[in-house]
Design a protein around this motif. Structure first.
Motif, short mmCIF file in Angstrom:
data_model
loop_
_atom_site.label_atom_id
_atom_site.label_comp_id
_atom_site.label_asym_id
_atom_site.label_seq_id
_atom_site.Cartn_x
_atom_site.Cartn_y
_atom_site.Cartn_z
N ASN A 7 -6.38 -2.10 -6.26
CA ASN A 7 -5.61 -3.14 -6.96
C ASN A 7 -6.46 -4.36 -7.30
O ASN A 7 -5.95 -5.35 -7.81
CB ASN A 7 -4.32 -3.52 -6.20
CG ASN A 7 -4.60 -4.00 -4.79
OD1 ASN A 7 -5.72 -4.36 -4.47
ND2 ASN A 7 -3.57 -3.99 -3.96
N THR A 59 6.58 -4.77 -6.90
CA THR A 59 5.61 -4.58 -5.82
C THR A 59 5.96 -3.33 -4.99
O THR A 59 7.12 -2.92 -4.91
CB THR A 59 5.57 -5.77 -4.83
OG1 THR A 59 6.75 -5.77 -4.03
CG2 THR A 59 5.44 -7.10 -5.55
N GLY A 60 4.92 -2.83 -4.35
CA GLY A 60 5.11 -1.67 -3.49
C GLY A 60 5.90 -2.01 -2.24
O GLY A 60 6.66 -1.19 -1.73
N THR A 61 5.73 -3.21 -1.75
CA THR A 61 6.49 -3.64 -0.57
C THR A 61 7.99 -3.65 -0.88
O THR A 61 8.81 -3.19 -0.07
CB THR A 61 6.01 -5.03 -0.10
OG1 THR A 61 4.63 -4.93 0.26
CG2 THR A 61 6.80 -5.52 1.09
N ASN A 64 9.22 0.01 -1.11
CA ASN A 64 9.35 0.63 0.21
C ASN A 64 10.51 0.05 1.00
O ASN A 64 11.34 0.79 1.55
CB ASN A 64 8.06 0.44 1.02
CG ASN A 64 6.94 1.35 0.57
OD1 ASN A 64 7.18 2.36 -0.12
ND2 ASN A 64 5.72 1.02 0.92
N HIS A 85 1.55 1.77 5.97
CA HIS A 85 1.66 0.48 5.29
C HIS A 85 2.97 -0.21 5.65
O HIS A 85 3.01 -1.42 5.87
CB HIS A 85 1.56 0.70 3.77
CG HIS A 85 1.22 -0.53 3.00
ND1 HIS A 85 2.18 -1.39 2.51
CD2 HIS A 85 0.03 -1.06 2.62
CE1 HIS A 85 1.59 -2.38 1.86
NE2 HIS A 85 0.29 -2.22 1.91
N GLU A 90 3.40 -4.99 5.66
CA GLU A 90 4.50 -5.48 4.83
C GLU A 90 5.26 -6.62 5.49
O GLU A 90 6.41 -6.89 5.15
CB GLU A 90 5.41 -4.30 4.42
CG GLU A 90 4.60 -3.30 3.59
CD GLU A 90 5.37 -2.16 2.95
OE1 GLU A 90 6.59 -2.06 3.17
OE2 GLU A 90 4.73 -1.37 2.24
N THR A 141 3.50 8.84 3.88
CA THR A 141 2.69 8.18 2.84
C THR A 141 1.73 9.22 2.26
O THR A 141 1.08 9.94 3.01
CB THR A 141 1.86 7.03 3.43
OG1 THR A 141 2.71 6.19 4.21
CG2 THR A 141 1.21 6.21 2.34
N GLU A 145 -2.81 6.39 4.42
CA GLU A 145 -3.60 5.17 4.63
C GLU A 145 -5.02 5.50 5.06
O GLU A 145 -5.90 4.63 5.03
CB GLU A 145 -2.92 4.27 5.67
CG GLU A 145 -1.67 3.56 5.16
CD GLU A 145 -0.41 4.41 5.10
OE1 GLU A 145 -0.47 5.60 5.51
OE2 GLU A 145 0.63 3.91 4.66
N ASP A 172 6.15 7.10 0.62
CA ASP A 172 5.44 5.97 0.04
C ASP A 172 4.32 6.55 -0.83
O ASP A 172 3.31 7.03 -0.32
CB ASP A 172 4.87 5.08 1.17
CG ASP A 172 4.03 3.91 0.62
OD1 ASP A 172 3.76 3.88 -0.60
OD2 ASP A 172 3.65 3.05 1.43
N ALA A 174 2.42 4.89 -3.15
CA ALA A 174 1.66 3.84 -3.83
C ALA A 174 0.48 4.46 -4.58
O ALA A 174 0.08 3.98 -5.64
CB ALA A 174 1.17 2.80 -2.82
N ARG A 175 -0.06 5.57 -4.03
CA ARG A 175 -1.14 6.32 -4.69
C ARG A 175 -0.68 7.75 -4.99
O ARG A 175 -1.43 8.71 -4.82
CB ARG A 175 -2.40 6.33 -3.82
CG ARG A 175 -2.99 4.96 -3.59
CD ARG A 175 -4.34 5.00 -2.87
NE ARG A 175 -4.90 3.65 -2.77
CZ ARG A 175 -4.64 2.80 -1.77
NH1 ARG A 175 -3.86 3.16 -0.76
NH2 ARG A 175 -5.18 1.59 -1.76
N LYS A 205 -1.67 0.23 -8.55
CA LYS A 205 -3.04 0.54 -8.08
C LYS A 205 -3.79 1.43 -9.07
O LYS A 205 -5.00 1.57 -8.99
CB LYS A 205 -2.97 1.27 -6.73
CG LYS A 205 -2.54 0.39 -5.59
CD LYS A 205 -2.48 1.19 -4.32
CE LYS A 205 -1.85 0.41 -3.21
NZ LYS A 205 -2.56 -0.83 -2.88
C1 LIG Z 1 0.16 2.82 1.15
C2 LIG Z 1 0.62 1.59 0.45
N1 LIG Z 1 1.92 1.40 0.24
C3 LIG Z 1 2.38 0.35 -0.43
C4 LIG Z 1 1.53 -0.59 -0.96
C5 LIG Z 1 2.10 -1.66 -1.83
O1 LIG Z 1 1.90 -2.92 -1.51
P1 LIG Z 1 2.14 -4.19 -2.44
O2 LIG Z 1 3.41 -4.80 -1.96
O3 LIG Z 1 0.96 -5.02 -2.16
O4 LIG Z 1 2.25 -3.79 -3.89
C6 LIG Z 1 0.15 -0.48 -0.72
C7 LIG Z 1 -0.79 -1.53 -1.18
O5 LIG Z 1 -1.76 -1.86 -0.56
C8 LIG Z 1 -0.31 0.65 -0.01
O6 LIG Z 1 -1.62 0.83 0.21
#
Ligand SMILES: Cc1ncc(COP(=O)(O)O)c(C=O)c1O
Length: 345
Positions: A7, A59-61, A64, A85, A90, A141, A145, A172, A174-175, A205
């Motif tokens: 990111n 946002t990813g947070t 999730n 994550h 978070e 995830t 991670e 999750d 995110a990727r 990302k």
């Molecule tokens: C596995 C994972 N989930 C979710 C996120 C999303 O986070 P953000 O709220 O920063 O977009 C990230 C970002 O680092 C991540 O690595």
């Protein structure tokens, strides 16, 4: 030589062009824009899920935490890998949005839980009646991670175990694009066909400006999600700019091309690292993120040479680093880093 995070990369030109194009003229706000209709159709088609409900957040947070809250009561438990994550990064948003649910950390090597590590944790549900933790959901995830991936079969075995205990499954992603490219599995095989009920589908990302989709495979909870998103302050008024990003991201496989570049550069970097004496990789490298250990002093010399990455505590007496390639990483950048590494070693 920038490997701090995916990111940290900017946005892909196609995404920026789509945002600019969406700026032309007025458009209905709060998700009623025509581009959002296109996004829903694209995601339903890509995931072979004609009923799926789709929502965008920035946002990813948010993706999730809102997804977990949808399936987990305040007294419930979210079972997640111990480096997840949602547990580590978070700021307790999942606990906040669920109204206090407990995150139960499931151990497992290489960022992955297994049926053997999950089962004893699930057995705790209701074991002490009203005093103990209660049903919530499983959260996986992919890409993990640790930079590893779950195959469809691995996902299915974990989701089935959770299902047998009465728990739905969140992923999750995110990727997620990197996971699709790495496994060669279809989006459906990695999600609902393997028992995933709700997906956080990342865009940021992998070349977007800032957009993530929440995909709910059973639309029965769609309205509740809408209410939760609004109440949380995550319903974006000029929503067309989120839609424009996601529509362009999914158009003609752009999301997979971007992830393929990130993963190819990840493989090039990982192979280079593995060939150097004194350097070890902490986990198998499957996609675009890796963790390397090297002798003390190496990090400072690499940084002095202009490389950027996060230091990562891995083993006593050794230095560790997290290295992430992205959609716009280039081969010459990797090769320059490996040369600098040779000099640093
Ligand atoms: C596995 C994972 N989930 C979710 C996120 C999303 O986070 P953000 O709220 O920063 O977009 C990230 C970002 O680092 C991540 O690595």
């Amino acid at each position: 030589m920038f490997f701090a995070s995916d990111n940290s990369s900017g946005a892909a030109p196609e995404i920026l062009a789509a945002v600019l194009a969406a700026n032309d003229g007025p458009a209905p706000s709060y998700g009623a824009d025509a581009l959002m209709e296109r996004v829903v159709a694209q995601i339903r088609q890509i995931f072979e899920a004609p009923e799926a409900a789709v929502y965008l957040v920035a946002t990813g947070t948010a993706a999730n935490a809102l997804a977990l809250a949808l399936f987990c009561p305040p007294w419930g438990a979210v079972f997640c890998q111990d480096k997840a994550h949602v547990a580590e990064d978070e700021c307790n948003a999942p606990e906040f949005f669920t109204g206090g649910a407990k995150l139960v950390l499931v151990p497992g090597a290489d960022g992955k839980m297994t049926p053997a590590t999950l089962a004893p944790q699930l057995a705790r549900i209701g074991a002490g009646g009203v005093h103990s933790l209660q049903k919530g959901l499983l959260s996986l995830t992919n890409v993990t991670e640790a930079g590893t991936v779950y195959t469809p079969a691995e996902t299915a075995s974990l989701a089935a175990l959770a299902r047998a205990a009465g728990l739905p499954c969140h992923l999750d992603g995110a990727r997620f694009a990197n996971a699709v490219v790495a496994t060669g599995a279809s989006p459906a095989e990695l999600t609902w066909k393997a028992g995933v009920d709700i997906l956080s589908f990342g865009g940021t990302k992998n070349g977007c400006l800032g957009v993530e989709a929440v995909v709910i495979f059973d639309p029965a909870k769609a309205w509740e999600f809408e209410l939760r998103r609004k109440r949380a302050g995550h319903l974006v008024s000029k929503h067309r700019f989120l839609s424009a990003q996601m529509a362009a991201y999914l158009q003609d496989g752009l999301w997979l091309r971007l992830a393929a570049q990130a993963n190819a550069m990840g493989a090039r970097l990982a192979q280079g690292l593995a060939r150097r004496g004194g350097v070890t990789l902490a986990h198998p490298v499957a996609a675009n993120m890796m963790f390397a250990e090297w002798p003390a002093g190496t990090t400072a010399r690499l940084e002095a040479a202009g490389a950027r990455f996060y230091g990562w505590p891995l083993a006593e007496g050794r230095e560790g680093a997290r290295l992430v390639t992205s959609w716009n990483s280039r081969a010459d950048e990797i090769d320059a880093f490996l040369q600098a590494l040779d000099a640093a070693l």
